[in-house]
Design a protein around this motif. Structure first.
Motif: not given
Length: 713
Positions: A387-393, A398-400, A504-509, A521-527
């Motif tokens: 799902v391109f719009a969503a976060d990994a959860k 998810a990137s490296e 935020t990052t994937n862990d919410g920070s 320069s830091q990744e963010v989900p479109p949603l």
């Protein structure tokens, strides 16, 4: 006990017909005493509701997907034709209404028949068969193979337990309740369970409407659903059906005339097969990625079970009715807007997504992308379940580095602007936009001072060098001007504010507070970007994206749903100033998103990343916020100098691809809706008017390029 032993032993063929005969005469007396066969009956046997189909619906109630381990629709006995009730009793348990759970007469009849011929007759009552199905179902629900094996193994201990449970069941439930339970749990076709789903499958009508021949056909199928399937093996099914009709006549459930009419009825004349809908999001059409988001929302929430396995079992067996936030009309508009610019499986392999949310509620209205849902094949070589719009959860990649989404480019400048106004600063402050180096010591990064570094950002072209107001720097997305704005504030304040709006990052920070964050320069989900920008449209109220309006269980009881957790992320005044300033980007002739115009007040920010490999437009009206991203889903490489969607492009910016998709979607999504304006705001605190005060609603997009030193919007 001797009787039970002898009857059970017949399964091993150790009794002869002659030895069994004396017991037949005594069967009547034994039947009356069957409840006293055991001194103590088990108290641990409880009937659970059988698995049912769960459905996901759009906000208007239209079903978009269903999930099941067993395709079943549970209905009360009153909604099952008497013909079907009689047929199953006639063929499976003629003494159902006389015995008390175990039928010695039936066992003896089966014993004699089995020892005198090659055919096999079962001695189990409907109650016993129901018990067996209930135990198997319980094992399936608990994902317990041992329990399933124990419920089905051919052993005397298993049969003895089944008998004891049957006696218990008959003491606790009426015959009607047991018959209802059996007709709802047993398989009546190779792919459906219970008479309702099976009637819908074979005849395209409810079980309540079943005729005598239809009931006889289905009652015959349940003995061996694959072998007697009338679709695959109509000849075998017809012979079986005629035999059931004869049993119904024998038991006086039908007349001779009804029997003869049934025998004369051909299989082909009865069947009106309705194809079974595939389970899962793959059947949801262009809403498949939204559907996947909903599923992941359930699997990730402890509201629905302690473990993920529990939540998955609830989804595929719980008979849930999940009413989502999806607007089917807007979803269709989003897909059409995407296809009009970058069609599915475009040879360029450029990918795009649209994510749209409602300000003030967080409700996800639409979510579309230009790929087929599933695994790649010859028809859809670019198919994916990501799902391109969503976060990994929620199904995103998810990137490296552990983040998800894509680099947002200069769309991130909106958060710097928001913090600027949050600190009470003016939109008319003059900025030095000449390229220069910002020393490490000039940065205030209170939460991570070690991230301070010298940095020399560049503008997309020299015409932007000089002096510009904050409003002008926003309108034209001037990199050096925004670097100066960030340099005048605490970088941590910006990332903290962005975090309050879901960035935020994937862990919410919070994102790392580096100076280059100016350029996304830091990744963010479109949603997440759509929901964050909705904060500006909602006068500072941020709502976490939600996909579910309500859930009811199989009994119609309302269940809790994930909350949007709406909160005041920034002051109303600062949010309104941010929204008004962002309208400048959509105004001709200098606005980077001037081509977004479609006749109503709009605001937003374009974004283009290093080497022009990700392009964005995140824009909003007072009633709808939408993010559009274009790039490559499996890595970063330029979109430049290629044919995309049948059109040749040179250097690509957000205005070239993202803005047209956004405009096409938003204009269709809001067609006919009342025009709303943004609340007016004094951007300077000293009497200056806001960019939108004159009703401007333009849009286009000169954009820029670059990396950590040269990104643009």
């Amino acid at each position: 006990m001797l009787l039970v032993f002898l009857l059970l032993s017949s399964a091993g063929g150790i009794l002869s017909a002659g030895f069994a005969a004396p017991f037949v005469g005594a069967a009547s007396a034994i039947t009356n005493a069957s409840a006293q066969l055991f001194e103590e009956l088990p108290s641990d046997f409880e009937i659970q509701e059988p698995s049912e189909v769960s459905v996901i619906k759009a906000s208007d109630g239209t079903q978009i997907a269903e999930f099941y381990a067993e395709n079943r629709i549970v209905v009360p006995l009153s909604d099952i034709s008497v013909n079907m009730q009689n047929a199953i009793v006639a063929v499976e348990d003629q003494r159902f209404y006389q015995h008390k759970g175990v039928d010695p007469t039936g066992m003896m009849r089966a014993l004699v028949s089995n020892t005198q011929s090659d055919s096999r007759q079962g001695g189990s009552t409907l109650t016993q068969q129901y018990v067996r199905n209930v135990l198997v179902e319980a094992g399936l629900k608990e994902d317990d193979p041992a329990a399933i094996q124990e419920a089905t193994e051919s052993t005397i201990p298993r049969k003895l337990r089944e008998v004891k449970y049957s006696l218990t069941l008959e003491q606790k439930y009426s015959k009607q309740q047991i018959l209802e339970g059996y007709l709802n749990i047993a398989p009546f076709s190779p792919s459906t369970y219970g008479v309702e789903a099976s009637a819908q499958h074979y005849f395209s009508h409810s079980a309540k409407e079943m005729t005598v021949p239809e009931a006889a056909l289905m009652a015959g199928v349940t003995n061996a659903p694959s072998a007697f399937d009338p679709v695959a093996y109509p000849e075998y099914a017809k012979k079986r059906m005629d035999w059931v009709l004869s049993k119904m006549l024998e038991e006086k459930f039908i007349t001779q005339e009804q029997h003869d009419e049934g025998v004369a009825t051909q299989i082909a004349d009865m069947l009106n097969v309705k194809p079974e809908q595939a389970a899962g999001c793959g059947a949801a059409g262009n809403a498949a990625y939204f559907c996947s988001y909903v599923v992941n929302e359930i699997l990730n929430s402890d509201i629905y079970g302690k473990e993920v396995s529990d939540r998955r079992q609830l989804l595929v067996r719980g008979g849930l009715t999940i009413t989502s936030t999806l607007d089917l009309g807007k979803q269709q508009a989003a897909q059409q807007a995407i296809e009009s610019v970058i069609p599915t499986d475009d040879p360029s392999e450029a990918k795009t997504t649209v994510a749209s949310v409602e300000p003030g509620s967080g409700r996800i209205i639409a979510m579309a992308q230009n790929t087929a849902f599933g695994s790649p094949d010859e028809t859809h070589p670019q198919a994916t379940q990501v799902v391109f719009a969503a976060d990994a959860k929620h199904g995103g990649s998810a990137s490296e580095s552990g983040s998800s989404g894509f680099q947002p480019g200069s769309t991130f400048k909106a958060f710097i602007l928001a913090q600027w106004y949050q600190e009470g600063r003016s939109g008319y402050t003059t900025l030095n936009t000449r390229p220069r180096q910002f020393s490490a010591s000039s940065w205030n990064i209170s939460c991570a001072p070690e991230l301070a570094d010298s940095w020399a950002p560049q503008n997309v072209n020299s015409s932007l060098d000089g002096s510009h107001s904050v409003v002008s720097a926003t309108q034209q997305s001037i990199n050096v001007g925004y670097a100066e704005m960030l340099n005048m504030m605490d970088v941590c304040a910006v990332t903290d504010l962005a975090a309050k709006m879901g960035i935020t990052t994937n862990d919410g920070s919070p994102l790392e507070p580096r100076p280059s964050i100016v350029l996304g320069s830091q990744e963010v989900p479109p949603l997440n970007m759509a929901a964050a920008f909705a904060t500006f449209a909602a006068s500072g109220t941020y709502c976490r994206p939600i996909a579910i309006d309500s859930i009811t269980d199989t009994n119609g009881t309302e269940m809790a749903v994930p909350s949007a957790d709406c909160s005041q992320a920034m002051t109303e005044e600062a949010a309104n100033k941010t929204a008004n300033t962002l309208t400048s980007t959509t105004q001709a002739p200098r606005g980077t998103a001037k081509d977004a115009a479609f006749g109503r007040p709009i605001a937003g920010k374009t974004g283009t990343t290093d080497n022009n490999d990700n392009v964005w437009f995140v824009g909003f009206t007072p009633e709808l916020s939408t993010a559009t991203w274009v790039g490559h889903s499996d890595g970063y490489w330029p979109l430049n100098n290629q044919v995309i969607g049948g059109r040749m492009y040179g250097t690509i910016y957000g205005s070239d691809l993202a803005v047209p998709i956004w405009r096409n979607y938003m204009s269709a999504a809001l067609e006919g809706a009342p025009v709303q304006s943004f609340p007016p705001a004094d951007l300077g605190g000293g009497g200056g008017s806001s960019p939108s005060s004159s009703g401007g609603s333009g849009g286009s997009g000169g954009s820029g390029s670059g990396s950590s030193s040269n990104n643009e919007g």
